[in-house]
Design an enzyme around this catalytic site. Sequence first.
Site, PDB file in Angstrom:
ATOM      1  N   HIS A   1       0.868  -1.189   0.000  1.00  0.00           N
ATOM      2  CA  HIS A   1       0.000   0.000   0.000  1.00  0.00           C
ATOM      3  C   HIS A   1       0.902   1.236   0.000  1.00  0.00           C
ATOM      4  O   HIS A   1       1.427   1.636   1.049  1.00  0.00           O
ATOM      5  CB  HIS A   1      -0.925  -0.028   1.224  1.00  0.00           C
ATOM      6  CG  HIS A   1      -2.100   0.893   1.107  1.00  0.00           C
ATOM      7  ND1 HIS A   1      -3.331   0.619   1.667  1.00  0.00           N
ATOM      8  CD2 HIS A   1      -2.230   2.094   0.496  1.00  0.00           C
ATOM      9  CE1 HIS A   1      -4.163   1.614   1.405  1.00  0.00           C
ATOM     10  NE2 HIS A   1      -3.509   2.535   0.693  1.00  0.00           N
ATOM     11  N   VAL A   2       1.061   1.808  -1.172  1.00  0.00           N
ATOM     12  CA  VAL A   2       2.011   2.918  -1.334  1.00  0.00           C
ATOM     13  C   VAL A   2       1.610   4.111  -0.465  1.00  0.00           C
ATOM     14  O   VAL A   2       0.412   4.356  -0.233  1.00  0.00           O
ATOM     15  CB  VAL A   2       2.114   3.313  -2.835  1.00  0.00           C
ATOM     16  CG1 VAL A   2       0.844   3.995  -3.324  1.00  0.00           C
ATOM     17  CG2 VAL A   2       3.335   4.178  -3.095  1.00  0.00           C
ATOM     18  N   HIS A   3       2.592   4.839   0.058  1.00  0.00           N
ATOM     19  CA  HIS A   3       2.320   6.005   0.900  1.00  0.00           C
ATOM     20  C   HIS A   3       3.535   6.930   0.881  1.00  0.00           C
ATOM     21  O   HIS A   3       4.649   6.490   0.625  1.00  0.00           O
ATOM     22  CB  HIS A   3       1.990   5.569   2.334  1.00  0.00           C
ATOM     23  CG  HIS A   3       2.987   4.616   2.932  1.00  0.00           C
ATOM     24  ND1 HIS A   3       2.993   3.264   2.628  1.00  0.00           N
ATOM     25  CD2 HIS A   3       4.014   4.811   3.772  1.00  0.00           C
ATOM     26  CE1 HIS A   3       3.981   2.677   3.279  1.00  0.00           C
ATOM     27  NE2 HIS A   3       4.633   3.597   3.978  1.00  0.00           N
ATOM     28  N   VAL A   4       3.280   8.193   1.156  1.00  0.00           N
ATOM     29  CA  VAL A   4       4.352   9.198   1.164  1.00  0.00           C
ATOM     30  C   VAL A   4       4.637   9.605   2.606  1.00  0.00           C
ATOM     31  O   VAL A   4       3.727   9.993   3.339  1.00  0.00           O
ATOM     32  CB  VAL A   4       3.958  10.459   0.353  1.00  0.00           C
ATOM     33  CG1 VAL A   4       5.103  11.469   0.350  1.00  0.00           C
ATOM     34  CG2 VAL A   4       3.573  10.091  -1.070  1.00  0.00           C
TER      35      VAL A   4
END
Length: 149
Positions: free
Chosen positions: A109-112
């Site tokens: 789950h991509v996140h910054v």
Amino acid sequence: MVYIQSHKKENCCPLCVALDESECAEPYIVVKSEHAFVILNRYPYTSGHLMVVPYDHVSSIDKLSCETRSEMMELVNHAIQVLQAVYCPEGFNVGMNIGEAAGAGIADHVHVHVVPRWEGDTNFMSSLAQTRVLPESLEETHRRIKEAW
Ligand SMILES: [Zn+2]
């Protein structure tokens, strides 16, 4: 809320779980926007360590819509302004780790990450003992950032 039904979720993903639980308890979520939300990192590098997370459970930003990516950048921008106002940091690390090989803790789950930084914040405690000494609790961080948002 349409987006809650439409976002793809995974039961064992900590970011999806946090979003689901937010309906009753709001565990560290700062704001929910149209395509993405902002949440405190439960294992912060420094106080005020935030993450900007899309509702879509995907592993990389190239699987997101253009609208979602744009909104995430606006949320990163607002996070920087809020953290600047609340914590007066001397710098920021902003970035993402895509894939486990790149060091992603939640690779699916991509996140910054938005991490406020101060001169000398990587002290000997952190480098020697792998222990971070934070000046305030997550609850207090959540209250201060949410108020300022
Ligand atoms: Zn997820």
